[in-house]
Design a protein around this motif. Structure first.
Motif, PDB file in Angstrom:
ATOM      1  N   VAL A   8       0.853  -1.189   0.000  1.00  0.00           N
ATOM      2  CA  VAL A   8       0.000   0.000   0.000  1.00  0.00           C
ATOM      3  C   VAL A   8       0.889   1.239   0.000  1.00  0.00           C
ATOM      4  O   VAL A   8       1.896   1.293   0.711  1.00  0.00           O
ATOM      5  CB  VAL A   8      -0.924   0.029   1.240  1.00  0.00           C
ATOM      6  CG1 VAL A   8      -1.721   1.336   1.299  1.00  0.00           C
ATOM      7  CG2 VAL A   8      -1.862  -1.180   1.238  1.00  0.00           C
ATOM      8  N   LYS A   9       0.531   2.218  -0.815  1.00  0.00           N
ATOM      9  CA  LYS A   9       1.222   3.505  -0.799  1.00  0.00           C
ATOM     10  C   LYS A   9       0.189   4.613  -0.749  1.00  0.00           C
ATOM     11  O   LYS A   9      -0.672   4.719  -1.627  1.00  0.00           O
ATOM     12  CB  LYS A   9       2.116   3.671  -2.036  1.00  0.00           C
ATOM     13  CG  LYS A   9       2.834   5.016  -2.089  1.00  0.00           C
ATOM     14  CD  LYS A   9       3.742   5.250  -0.880  1.00  0.00           C
ATOM     15  CE  LYS A   9       4.426   6.613  -0.933  1.00  0.00           C
ATOM     16  NZ  LYS A   9       5.257   6.866   0.270  1.00  0.00           N
ATOM     17  N   ILE A  10       0.278   5.440   0.310  1.00  0.00           N
ATOM     18  CA  ILE A  10      -0.661   6.534   0.518  1.00  0.00           C
ATOM     19  C   ILE A  10       0.099   7.857   0.452  1.00  0.00           C
ATOM     20  O   ILE A  10       1.126   8.022   1.104  1.00  0.00           O
ATOM     21  CB  ILE A  10      -1.373   6.422   1.888  1.00  0.00           C
ATOM     22  CG1 ILE A  10      -2.070   5.054   2.015  1.00  0.00           C
ATOM     23  CG2 ILE A  10      -2.369   7.556   2.076  1.00  0.00           C
ATOM     24  CD1 ILE A  10      -2.631   4.794   3.402  1.00  0.00           C
ATOM     25  N   PHE A  19      -4.702   6.974  -2.298  1.00  0.00           N
ATOM     26  CA  PHE A  19      -4.134   5.630  -2.355  1.00  0.00           C
ATOM     27  C   PHE A  19      -3.585   5.380  -3.754  1.00  0.00           C
ATOM     28  O   PHE A  19      -4.349   5.142  -4.691  1.00  0.00           O
ATOM     29  CB  PHE A  19      -5.197   4.579  -2.003  1.00  0.00           C
ATOM     30  CG  PHE A  19      -5.504   4.484  -0.535  1.00  0.00           C
ATOM     31  CD1 PHE A  19      -4.978   3.455   0.229  1.00  0.00           C
ATOM     32  CD2 PHE A  19      -6.305   5.431   0.080  1.00  0.00           C
ATOM     33  CE1 PHE A  19      -5.257   3.369   1.586  1.00  0.00           C
ATOM     34  CE2 PHE A  19      -6.595   5.360   1.432  1.00  0.00           C
ATOM     35  CZ  PHE A  19      -6.063   4.321   2.189  1.00  0.00           C
ATOM     36  N   ALA A  20      -2.262   5.435  -3.893  1.00  0.00           N
ATOM     37  CA  ALA A  20      -1.639   5.162  -5.190  1.00  0.00           C
ATOM     38  C   ALA A  20      -1.556   3.662  -5.445  1.00  0.00           C
ATOM     39  O   ALA A  20      -1.713   3.204  -6.568  1.00  0.00           O
ATOM     40  CB  ALA A  20      -0.251   5.787  -5.248  1.00  0.00           C
ATOM     41  N   LEU A  21      -1.276   2.889  -4.389  1.00  0.00           N
ATOM     42  CA  LEU A  21      -1.290   1.431  -4.469  1.00  0.00           C
ATOM     43  C   LEU A  21      -2.220   0.907  -3.382  1.00  0.00           C
ATOM     44  O   LEU A  21      -2.145   1.339  -2.234  1.00  0.00           O
ATOM     45  CB  LEU A  21       0.115   0.846  -4.280  1.00  0.00           C
ATOM     46  CG  LEU A  21       1.157   1.200  -5.360  1.00  0.00           C
ATOM     47  CD1 LEU A  21       2.507   0.600  -5.016  1.00  0.00           C
ATOM     48  CD2 LEU A  21       0.706   0.744  -6.732  1.00  0.00           C
ATOM     49  N   LEU A  47       5.026   2.324  -8.127  1.00  0.00           N
ATOM     50  CA  LEU A  47       5.665   1.026  -7.875  1.00  0.00           C
ATOM     51  C   LEU A  47       7.138   1.085  -8.237  1.00  0.00           C
ATOM     52  O   LEU A  47       7.992   0.593  -7.486  1.00  0.00           O
ATOM     53  CB  LEU A  47       4.961  -0.063  -8.679  1.00  0.00           C
ATOM     54  CG  LEU A  47       5.607  -1.454  -8.608  1.00  0.00           C
ATOM     55  CD1 LEU A  47       5.657  -1.966  -7.176  1.00  0.00           C
ATOM     56  CD2 LEU A  47       4.865  -2.436  -9.507  1.00  0.00           C
ATOM     57  N   LEU A  48       7.467   1.715  -9.364  1.00  0.00           N
ATOM     58  CA  LEU A  48       8.861   1.811  -9.784  1.00  0.00           C
ATOM     59  C   LEU A  48       9.680   2.619  -8.772  1.00  0.00           C
ATOM     60  O   LEU A  48      10.814   2.267  -8.450  1.00  0.00           O
ATOM     61  CB  LEU A  48       8.943   2.451 -11.169  1.00  0.00           C
ATOM     62  CG  LEU A  48      10.132   2.023 -12.040  1.00  0.00           C
ATOM     63  CD1 LEU A  48      10.025   0.542 -12.373  1.00  0.00           C
ATOM     64  CD2 LEU A  48      10.211   2.840 -13.310  1.00  0.00           C
TER      65      LEU A  48
END
Length: 297
Positions: A8-10, A19-21, A47-48
């Protein structure tokens, strides 16, 4: 090489959380040459950045070559970026120093690590097809040649993982095809794991696997078909230019993302809450559309 487990990436801006992921799962094997695709805002560049150690995950587990990026100290993260991962940007200016020659640019990461190795820099430039351009400055190189220098720089410290963000985005199709051949040679010669974010459909056809990200999750995966699979299709009269077989990903909660084209075929709306009937028939999953309910209904 890479294991993303419910990542998860916020991003926080004022009182908003984006929420990007959203619980992304992905496994990439050592020595794999693969591409990541997705629309703008899907989470592929995020993600990269996480894989490159430029940002940290908000939650979940992200392992690269056995290293947990979520738990690294700042010192460990700097060492990771220096030794484990190489990065090639779409904008060559982020990779290159204009007043240095091609060889000096490649030697610079080695200096940061300890000492420059002139012969190794020459060998890397020869590998990317620039053995005749060792002493040229950037203003004497074409855009494609500059991107080749950037690839050599990314490989200077022998990273097991190479990341590329739209590496063919600023060059013509012929040069882009040549760059892809360079990536494949690196992959085969050095067994370097290569992950490329791209919109280039020609590039997508030449990698081993294509992962599509949608709404911050893995949506589908396409695997390069083996020669016997292509031959089988030809025997069955299925003449096609496609080189990959596509699979929709079902996540751990049993959810899947139906491709946009199939939604249109079924008469479903992508921006609406749709109800479908799911049945099992002879080992197949059958999806039957019933009706669509608007989100604000």
């Amino acid at each position: 090489m890479i294991v993303c487990d419910n990542v998860v990436k916020i991003y926080k801006a004022h009182e908003l959380e984006v929420f990007a992921l959203q619980g992304l799962d992905l496994t990439i094997e050592k020595g794999e040459l693969m591409a990541i695709i997705g629309s703008s805002g899907s989470g592929k560049s995020t993600l990269l950045n996480l894989l490159g150690g430029l940002e940290r995950p908000s939650a979940g587990s992200l392992l690269v070559d056995g290293k947990n990026l979520l738990r690294m100290t700042e010192k460990e993260l700097k060492l990771y970026k220096r030794l484990t991962v190489g990065f090639v940007w779409q904008n060559q200016g982020r990779n290159l120093i204009p007043y240095l020659t091609a060889q000096q640019n490649v030697e610079l990461p080695m200096l940061i690590k300890g000492r420059a190795q002139s012969q190794k820099a020459k060998d890397l430039l020869k590998m990317v097809g620039l053995g005749h351009r060792l002493h040229n400055r950037l203003d004497q190189l074409s855009g494609g040649e500059q991107q080749r220098v950037a690839i050599a720089i990314a490989l200077a410290n022998d990273p097991p993982l190479l990341l590329a963000d739209e590496p063919t985005g600023s060059v013509d199709s012929k040069t882009g095809d040549q760059l892809l051949n360079v990536f494949r040679e690196i992959n085969e010669t050095l067994n370097t794991t290569i992950v490329i974010v791209t919109h280039d459909t020609q590039l997508m056809k030449k990698v081993d696997r294509v992962v599509s990200i949608r709404d911050g999750k893995t949506s589908s995966e396409m695997f390069r078909m083996q020669p016997h699979e292509l031959e089988e299709q030809m025997r069955e009269g299925m003449f096609t230019e496609e080189t990959h077989m596509e699979y929709t990903v079902v996540d751990r909660a049993g959810r899947l993302q139906i491709p946009e084209q199939l939604l249109q075929t079924l008469g479903l709306q992508e921006d609406a809450q749709n109800r479908v009937q799911i049945e099992e028939e002879d080992g197949r999953i059958i999806i039957k559309p019933q009706h669509s309910v608007k989100k604000d209904a």
